[in-house]
Motif scaffolding. Structure first.
Motif, mmCIF file in Angstrom:
data_model
loop_
_atom_site.group_PDB
_atom_site.id
_atom_site.type_symbol
_atom_site.label_atom_id
_atom_site.label_comp_id
_atom_site.label_asym_id
_atom_site.label_seq_id
_atom_site.Cartn_x
_atom_site.Cartn_y
_atom_site.Cartn_z
ATOM 1 N N TYR A 58 0.868 -1.168 0.000
ATOM 2 C CA TYR A 58 0.000 0.000 0.000
ATOM 3 C C TYR A 58 0.908 1.221 0.000
ATOM 4 O O TYR A 58 1.779 1.360 0.872
ATOM 5 C CB TYR A 58 -0.936 -0.004 1.208
ATOM 6 N N LEU A 59 0.700 2.091 -0.978
ATOM 7 C CA LEU A 59 1.633 3.181 -1.245
ATOM 8 C C LEU A 59 0.960 4.546 -1.170
ATOM 9 O O LEU A 59 -0.236 4.688 -1.439
ATOM 10 C CB LEU A 59 2.247 3.005 -2.636
ATOM 11 N N LEU A 60 1.756 5.555 -0.836
ATOM 12 C CA LEU A 60 1.324 6.948 -0.864
ATOM 13 C C LEU A 60 2.444 7.808 -1.460
ATOM 14 O O LEU A 60 3.459 7.306 -1.930
ATOM 15 C CB LEU A 60 0.969 7.431 0.548
ATOM 16 N N ASP A 61 2.230 9.102 -1.402
ATOM 17 C CA ASP A 61 3.106 10.139 -1.961
ATOM 18 C C ASP A 61 4.587 9.861 -1.706
ATOM 19 O O ASP A 61 5.023 9.704 -0.565
ATOM 20 C CB ASP A 61 2.683 11.463 -1.321
ATOM 21 N N GLY A 62 5.349 9.836 -2.781
ATOM 22 C CA GLY A 62 6.784 9.609 -2.653
ATOM 23 C C GLY A 62 7.503 10.691 -1.880
ATOM 24 O O GLY A 62 8.566 10.453 -1.292
ATOM 25 N N GLY A 63 6.915 11.891 -1.851
ATOM 26 C CA GLY A 63 7.553 12.996 -1.145
ATOM 27 C C GLY A 63 7.550 12.860 0.362
ATOM 28 O O GLY A 63 8.291 13.567 1.049
ATOM 29 N N ILE A 64 6.751 11.945 0.904
ATOM 30 C CA ILE A 64 6.722 11.743 2.352
ATOM 31 C C ILE A 64 8.068 11.231 2.850
ATOM 32 O O ILE A 64 8.588 11.688 3.872
ATOM 33 C CB ILE A 64 5.613 10.733 2.741
ATOM 34 N N SER A 65 8.627 10.272 2.143
ATOM 35 C CA SER A 65 9.833 9.585 2.616
ATOM 36 C C SER A 65 11.107 10.014 1.899
ATOM 37 O O SER A 65 12.206 9.815 2.412
ATOM 38 C CB SER A 65 9.662 8.071 2.474
ATOM 39 N N ASP A 66 10.977 10.588 0.705
ATOM 40 C CA ASP A 66 12.154 11.043 -0.048
ATOM 41 C C ASP A 66 11.724 12.138 -1.015
ATOM 42 O O ASP A 66 11.477 11.894 -2.187
ATOM 43 C CB ASP A 66 12.795 9.878 -0.807
ATOM 44 N N SER A 67 11.663 13.349 -0.512
ATOM 45 C CA SER A 67 11.105 14.460 -1.283
ATOM 46 C C SER A 67 11.914 14.812 -2.519
ATOM 47 O O SER A 67 11.364 15.228 -3.539
ATOM 48 C CB SER A 67 10.994 15.710 -0.398
ATOM 49 N N ILE A 68 13.227 14.655 -2.427
ATOM 50 C CA ILE A 68 14.120 14.998 -3.537
ATOM 51 C C ILE A 68 15.102 13.829 -3.676
ATOM 52 O O ILE A 68 16.140 13.808 -3.000
ATOM 53 C CB ILE A 68 14.883 16.319 -3.271
ATOM 54 N N PRO A 69 14.816 12.856 -4.515
ATOM 55 C CA PRO A 69 15.559 11.583 -4.495
ATOM 56 C C PRO A 69 16.949 11.618 -5.141
ATOM 57 O O PRO A 69 17.278 10.815 -6.014
ATOM 58 C CB PRO A 69 14.615 10.636 -5.243
ATOM 59 N N LEU A 70 17.783 12.548 -4.670
ATOM 60 C CA LEU A 70 19.140 12.653 -5.186
ATOM 61 C C LEU A 70 19.971 11.436 -4.805
ATOM 62 O O LEU A 70 20.738 10.908 -5.622
ATOM 63 C CB LEU A 70 19.808 13.933 -4.660
#
Length: 282
Positions: A159-171
């Protein structure tokens, strides 16, 4: 014009993502391409049309339909507990209203990684082309599903949600995938740092079965600010070129003013054009 060996990293930001749409439009018009593109939320959504090479599509999707209640409205929330009409955005628009060119997207040799957040662990989960195959839109939907105002999306037994919760800027993910040089597109002005969420009191009530997600939401501001500091350090080393709004922005995460959105889109376009020479030198 391929920027060889350089990754493109795209922040999210809800409707602030029209800035990124403008930046990517300037790249498209100048034939600028990257071997590797990674984004979360709105950043990932804009990347999809960039990779399918559909000029003007991001602007149409994000601004032309902003006044349509099916796109963004309280009506959506009362019906489905989501402010953004996710089925409308990720199914009706790409299949009927402003068709997405899946053929061009999948023929594009660039890797496209989409960041999401696993609700059980609260950790980031990334999906590349091999992972999502023909279900790219489902993963984009998951990456764009904001906490509190969207439903969780099930994909591959998660079950997935907004990627920005855990890694807002995936550098970091781009670097771990082998790209030591990266262009990073941010949707906040220079000097911006996050503060603790004002909605902390809702986290346990809304997500009682997801302690990992609770921690991720509560600690998001720390993660974001730490990432910004890392980006500054990498920029000073010459490993990162940052594109961010060059003028103060007036657009929030949930914005329905088409005039403000148009202004931010144009700013992104101008900032993108200004950055092209430096990108080629990176």
């Amino acid at each position: 014009m391929l920027v060889d060996g350089t990754g493109l990293v795209l922040e999210g930001g809800g409707m602030r993502g029209v800035y990124t749409a403008g930046v990517l439009e300037s790249f498209l018009e100048n034939g600028l391409t990257f071997q590797y593109v990674i984004g979360v939320s709105a950043g990932a959504c804009n990347a999809a049309s960039y990779l399918s090479q559909q000029k003007g599509r991001n602007k149409r999707v994000n601004i032309e339909y902003i006044s349509d209640p099916r796109y963004l409205s309280l009506q959506n929330y009362f019906k489905k507990r989501e402010l953004f009409g996710m089925d409308f955005i990720f199914h009706e628009i790409p299949s009927k209203l402003i068709p997405f060119d899946f053929k061009a997207f999948y023929e594009n040799q660039s890797e496209f990684v989409i960041g999401t957040t696993d609700c059980a662990s609260g950790n980031p989960v990334y999906f590349n082309k091999n992972d999502y195959g023909q279900e790219m839109l489902t993963v984009l939907k998951a990456s764009s599903s904001l906490p509190f105002v969207s439903q969780e999306i099930r994909f591959k037994d998660r079950y997935l949600l907004d990627g920005g919760i855990s890694d807002s800027i995936p550098l970091k993910k781009a670097q771990s995938d082998g790209f030591g040089k990266n262009v990073v597109v941010l949707t906040r002005n220079e000097g911006y740092l996050k503060k603790p969420s004002r909605f902390s009191f809702l986290v346990k009530k809304m997500y009682p079965h997801y302690p990992g997600l609770q921690r991720a939401i509560m600690n998001r501001y720390k993660m974001y600010n730490h990432t910004i500091n890392e980006i500054i350090q990498e920029e000073q080393k010459g490993n990162v070129l940052v594109i961010r709004p060059s003028r103060p922005i007036r657009v929030g995460r949930i914005e329905r003013n088409a005039i403000k959105l148009e202004e931010l889109y144009q700013l992104g376009y101008e900032d993108g054009l200004t950055s092209i020479k430096a990108i080629m030198q990176l």
